[in-house]
Design an enzyme around this catalytic site. Structure first.
Site, PDB file in Angstrom:
ATOM      1  N   HIS A 307       0.921  -1.172  -0.063  1.00 16.91           N
ATOM      2  CA  HIS A 307      -0.002   0.056   0.049  1.00 16.91           C
ATOM      3  C   HIS A 307       0.744   1.217  -0.176  1.00 16.91           C
ATOM      4  O   HIS A 307       1.805   1.162   0.607  1.00 16.91           O
ATOM      5  CB  HIS A 307      -0.978   0.164   1.231  1.00 16.91           C
ATOM      6  CG  HIS A 307      -2.223   0.813   0.970  1.00 16.91           C
ATOM      7  ND1 HIS A 307      -1.872   2.322   1.290  1.00 16.91           N
ATOM      8  CD2 HIS A 307      -3.346   0.857   0.641  1.00 16.91           C
ATOM      9  CE1 HIS A 307      -3.001   2.850   1.139  1.00 16.91           C
ATOM     10  NE2 HIS A 307      -4.145   1.973   0.719  1.00 16.91           N
ATOM     11  N   ASP A 364      -7.975  -4.748  -0.458  1.00 19.68           N
ATOM     12  CA  ASP A 364      -8.561  -5.752  -1.429  1.00 19.68           C
ATOM     13  C   ASP A 364      -8.251  -7.146  -1.536  1.00 19.68           C
ATOM     14  O   ASP A 364      -8.605  -7.981  -2.221  1.00 19.68           O
ATOM     15  CB  ASP A 364      -7.897  -5.248  -2.988  1.00 19.68           C
ATOM     16  CG  ASP A 364      -8.350  -3.724  -3.097  1.00 19.68           C
ATOM     17  OD1 ASP A 364      -7.591  -2.779  -3.461  1.00 19.68           O
ATOM     18  OD2 ASP A 364      -9.564  -3.657  -3.218  1.00 19.68           O
TER      19      ASP A 364
HETATM   20  C1  SDX Z   1      -5.864   0.525  -3.107  1.00 21.33           C
HETATM   21  O1  SDX Z   1      -4.045   4.922  -1.891  1.00 21.33           O
HETATM   22  C2  SDX Z   1      -5.069   4.195  -1.497  1.00 21.33           C
HETATM   23  O2  SDX Z   1      -5.536   4.651  -0.437  1.00 21.33           O
HETATM   24  C3  SDX Z   1      -5.502   2.992  -2.434  1.00 21.33           C
HETATM   25  C4  SDX Z   1      -6.627   2.185  -1.720  1.00 21.33           C
HETATM   26  C5  SDX Z   1      -8.197   3.124  -1.427  1.00 21.33           C
HETATM   27  O3  SDX Z   1      -8.749   2.727  -0.401  1.00 21.33           O
HETATM   28  O4  SDX Z   1      -8.318   3.952  -2.275  1.00 21.33           O
HETATM   29  O5  SDX Z   1      -6.249   1.712  -0.379  1.00 21.33           O
HETATM   30  C6  SDX Z   1      -7.136   0.937  -2.373  1.00 21.33           C
HETATM   31  O6  SDX Z   1      -5.652   0.781  -4.152  1.00 21.33           O
HETATM   32  C7  SDX Z   1      -5.221  -0.799  -2.524  1.00 21.33           C
HETATM   33  C8  SDX Z   1      -4.026  -1.207  -3.113  1.00 21.33           C
HETATM   34  C9  SDX Z   1      -4.657  -2.309  -4.082  1.00 21.33           C
HETATM   35  N1  SDX Z   1      -3.408  -2.752  -5.174  1.00 21.33           N
HETATM   36  C10 SDX Z   1      -3.046  -3.758  -5.018  1.00 21.33           C
HETATM   37  O7  SDX Z   1      -2.895  -4.778  -4.115  1.00 21.33           O
HETATM   38  C11 SDX Z   1      -1.692  -4.068  -6.143  1.00 21.33           C
HETATM   39  C12 SDX Z   1      -0.559  -4.725  -5.480  1.00 21.33           C
HETATM   40  N2  SDX Z   1       0.284  -3.678  -4.956  1.00 21.33           N
HETATM   41  C13 SDX Z   1       1.125  -2.722  -5.628  1.00 21.33           C
HETATM   42  O8  SDX Z   1       1.404  -2.565  -6.651  1.00 21.33           O
HETATM   43  C14 SDX Z   1       1.803  -1.655  -4.692  1.00 21.33           C
HETATM   44  O9  SDX Z   1       1.942  -2.211  -3.594  1.00 21.33           O
HETATM   45  C15 SDX Z   1       0.886  -0.417  -4.449  1.00 21.33           C
HETATM   46  C16 SDX Z   1       0.562   0.352  -6.042  1.00 21.33           C
HETATM   47  C17 SDX Z   1      -0.175  -0.510  -3.846  1.00 21.33           C
HETATM   48  C18 SDX Z   1       1.751   0.643  -3.600  1.00 21.33           C
HETATM   49  O10 SDX Z   1       2.847   0.748  -4.545  1.00 21.33           O
HETATM   50  P1  SDX Z   1       3.984   1.907  -4.000  1.00 21.33           P
HETATM   51  O11 SDX Z   1       3.894   2.394  -2.629  1.00 21.33           O
HETATM   52  O12 SDX Z   1       4.387   2.904  -5.177  1.00 21.33           O
HETATM   53  O13 SDX Z   1       5.342   1.042  -3.665  1.00 21.33           O
HETATM   54  P2  SDX Z   1       6.340   0.585  -4.769  1.00 21.33           P
HETATM   55  O14 SDX Z   1       5.685   0.562  -5.986  1.00 21.33           O
HETATM   56  O15 SDX Z   1       7.411   1.916  -4.614  1.00 21.33           O
HETATM   57  O16 SDX Z   1       7.120  -0.591  -4.418  1.00 21.33           O
HETATM   58  C19 SDX Z   1       8.016  -0.490  -3.155  1.00 21.33           C
HETATM   59  C20 SDX Z   1       8.801  -1.944  -3.330  1.00 21.33           C
HETATM   60  C21 SDX Z   1       9.246  -2.207  -4.801  1.00 21.33           C
HETATM   61  O17 SDX Z   1      10.181  -3.142  -4.596  1.00 21.33           O
HETATM   62  P3  SDX Z   1      11.934  -2.582  -4.643  1.00 21.33           P
HETATM   63  O18 SDX Z   1      11.812  -1.667  -5.910  1.00 21.33           O
HETATM   64  O19 SDX Z   1      11.977  -1.719  -3.297  1.00 21.33           O
HETATM   65  O20 SDX Z   1      12.726  -3.777  -4.793  1.00 21.33           O
HETATM   66  O21 SDX Z   1       7.757  -2.960  -2.828  1.00 21.33           O
HETATM   67  C22 SDX Z   1       7.750  -3.890  -4.072  1.00 21.33           C
HETATM   68  C23 SDX Z   1       8.123  -2.903  -5.197  1.00 21.33           C
HETATM   69  O22 SDX Z   1       8.411  -3.929  -6.365  1.00 21.33           O
HETATM   70  N3  SDX Z   1       5.947  -4.220  -3.986  1.00 21.33           N
HETATM   71  C24 SDX Z   1       5.772  -5.297  -4.478  1.00 21.33           C
HETATM   72  C25 SDX Z   1       4.291  -5.113  -4.343  1.00 21.33           C
HETATM   73  N4  SDX Z   1       3.998  -3.874  -3.965  1.00 21.33           N
HETATM   74  C26 SDX Z   1       5.248  -3.269  -3.842  1.00 21.33           C
HETATM   75  N5  SDX Z   1       6.377  -6.416  -4.794  1.00 21.33           N
HETATM   76  C27 SDX Z   1       5.407  -7.658  -4.983  1.00 21.33           C
HETATM   77  N6  SDX Z   1       3.823  -7.388  -4.842  1.00 21.33           N
HETATM   78  C28 SDX Z   1       3.380  -6.413  -4.375  1.00 21.33           C
HETATM   79  N7  SDX Z   1       2.370  -6.280  -4.431  1.00 21.33           N
END
Ligand code: SDX
Length: 428
Positions: A307, A364
């Protein structure tokens, strides 16, 4: 004494006021930066460190896993309130009295009829159309049947626009689902409560009396409350920035629905179920999907994990996880997908990659399991998220417009070609 932030650029020093919120959050107010520095700006892809506005609607603390709507904890609201009460709270700032709630519901019912010509737009979609695309289109189409420009300075006009969309969006949601199921469109009944009527519109069959299942009703009420607002997330920021150009409420909401559709945002609940199904088909091989999620060369992410703000458990996920168990038990459903979800969660919670990055289950991860138990098709899961988020979007749009906020227009740092001479085609 107000805090000051000091900035040194080259041999020049600047000072900026620091603003403090009611929960002691601090922000550097840089609205004069470009002017005093001769054009210097800040840059922050994804706005991970940048506040777009001040807001009095929702407070969340990602480190502590705290979420409150207008000061009330999400745990209290999910346990004790009704979705329409919470909608009123978000939009008008206070929990309603019984009379206020009854009037709100009555005005919503009086404005719940959707112009029949909207059906023709729905009919034009192929059966395979994703319901989020349908919902976004039909919500925008409502503008054609209702005055698009709302004079926000008129309480009456603002209120009328609010009860109209609170009445009509659930109809559009149910029509999208009934199109998938090949059922004739309907309006449910004004004798039902708000959530009960959503269920009736979605599930009733033309040849039988619909009875509301109280277990499903309570679970849906809780899910809608848990999705109702979440401060400046992607889709809410979209609603605010579209509304900042003074585009109408319905057009702004349509844009928010499109933003929510993405699998990184609200579309994740559909992606979670598809991922869990794939793992189950794969013989429950959670290790394979964990490896894919950690493989930088693989675009796959563990859907429902991580998140932007929560670097602890998403408090909504905790509540939904308990509700998922309860609903499946109460309905006597033994869904192996829940077992896959739990084992995947356990693996992730003990895997250094996820622990180091503070990737926990989000709202989710479990919600789709309940929607599925209710008999909602997987492509409708994000539509249910939109239905829940509606009052939050309305509240945020209203706050932005009443706050007379300027049109949103971020700056950029240009990295393209510097000036070059035009060459005639013969010379290229
Ligand atoms: C919602 O913002 C809100 O409030 C949203 C929400 C709402 O109520 O409106 O809460 C609803 O959208 C919840 C989120 C639903 N999305 C998912 O479940 C999709 C999977 N999660 C992600 O793609 C990700 O975690 C995000 C998009 C939710 C958040 O991304 P960030 O904060 O931009 O994190 P990042 O992309 O900078 O990742 C940081 C690290 C990275 O690795 P490194 O580069 O440090 O090696 O964490 C990794 C990412 O690759 N990472 C994941 C991951 N999420 C982050 N790796 C694997 N699986 C994941 N799900």
């Amino acid at each position: 004494m107000a805090e000051i932030a000091k900035l040194q650029i080259g041999d020049r020093a600047y000072e900026f006021p620091v603003t403090k919120g009611s929960e002691n959050e601090l922000a550097i107010d840089i609205k004069t930066l470009r002017g005093v520095s001769g054009g210097v700006i800040t840059i922050d892809p994804g706005y991970k460190n940048t506040g777009a506005c001040k807001s009095a609607i929702t407070f969340l603390d990602g480190e502590k896993g705290v979420l409150r709507y207008r000061g009330y904890s999400i745990e209290d609201l999910a346990e004790k309130a009704d979705f329409l009460e919470v909608s009123y709270l978000l939009i008008f700032g206070e929990l309603p009295s019984q009379d206020q709630l009854s009037k709100f519901h009555s005005d919503i019912k009086d404005n719940a009829i959707v112009d029949d010509d909207v059906r023709k737009i729905l009919d034009a979609f192929p059966k395979t159309a994703h319901p989020m695309g349908i919902l976004s289109s039909l919500t925008s189409a409502l503008t054609a049947f209702n005055p698009s420009s709302v004079n926000v300075d008129s309480d009456e006009e603002m209120y009328r626009a609010i009860v109209k969309i609170m009445g009509k969006l659930p109809v559009l949601v149910s029509w999208a689902m009934r199109k998938i199921n090949g059922l004739p469109l309907n309006y449910g009944s004004n004798s039902l409560g708000y959530v009960e009527n959503v269920m009736s519109m979605m599930f009733s069959k033309p040849n039988e009396e619909y009875t509301v299942n109280p277990i499903v009703r309570d679970a849906l009420n809780k899910l809608l409350i848990l999705h109702a607002d979440h401060e400046q997330n992607c889709s809410t920021s979209t609603v605010r920035i579209v509304g900042s150009s003074h585009a109408g409420l319905f057009a702004s909401l349509s844009a928010g629905i499109s933003a929510l559709w993405g699998p990184l945002h609200g579309g994740a609940n559909q992606a979670v179920l598809e991922m869990l199904e794939a793992i189950k088909e794969d013989g429950g091989d959670t290790k394979k999907y964990m490896a894919k999620a950690k493989d930088k060369n693989d675009p796959f992410r563990l859907m429902g994990f991580g998140h932007r703000v929560y670097k602890n458990f998403d408090p909504r996920a905790k509540i939904i996880k308990v509700a998922a168990n309860q609903v499946l038990n109460d309905l006597g459903i033994d869904d192996p997908i829940l077992d896959v979800a739990k084992s995947l969660e356990q693996e992730a919670l003990n895997d250094p990659y996820f622990v180091d990055r503070k990737l926990y289950p989000n709202v989710d991860f479990y919600s789709g399991i309940i929607y599925r138990a209710m008999g909602i098709p997987v492509e409708m899961f994000t539509v249910m998220f939109a239905l829940g988020r509606l009052p939050g979007w309305i509240a945020q749009w209203k706050e932005m417009r009443l706050g007379k906020e300027p049109i949103g227009r971020p700056r950029q740092i240009y990295t393209g070609e510097t000036l070059r001479e035009f060459k005639n085609i013969a010379q290229r």
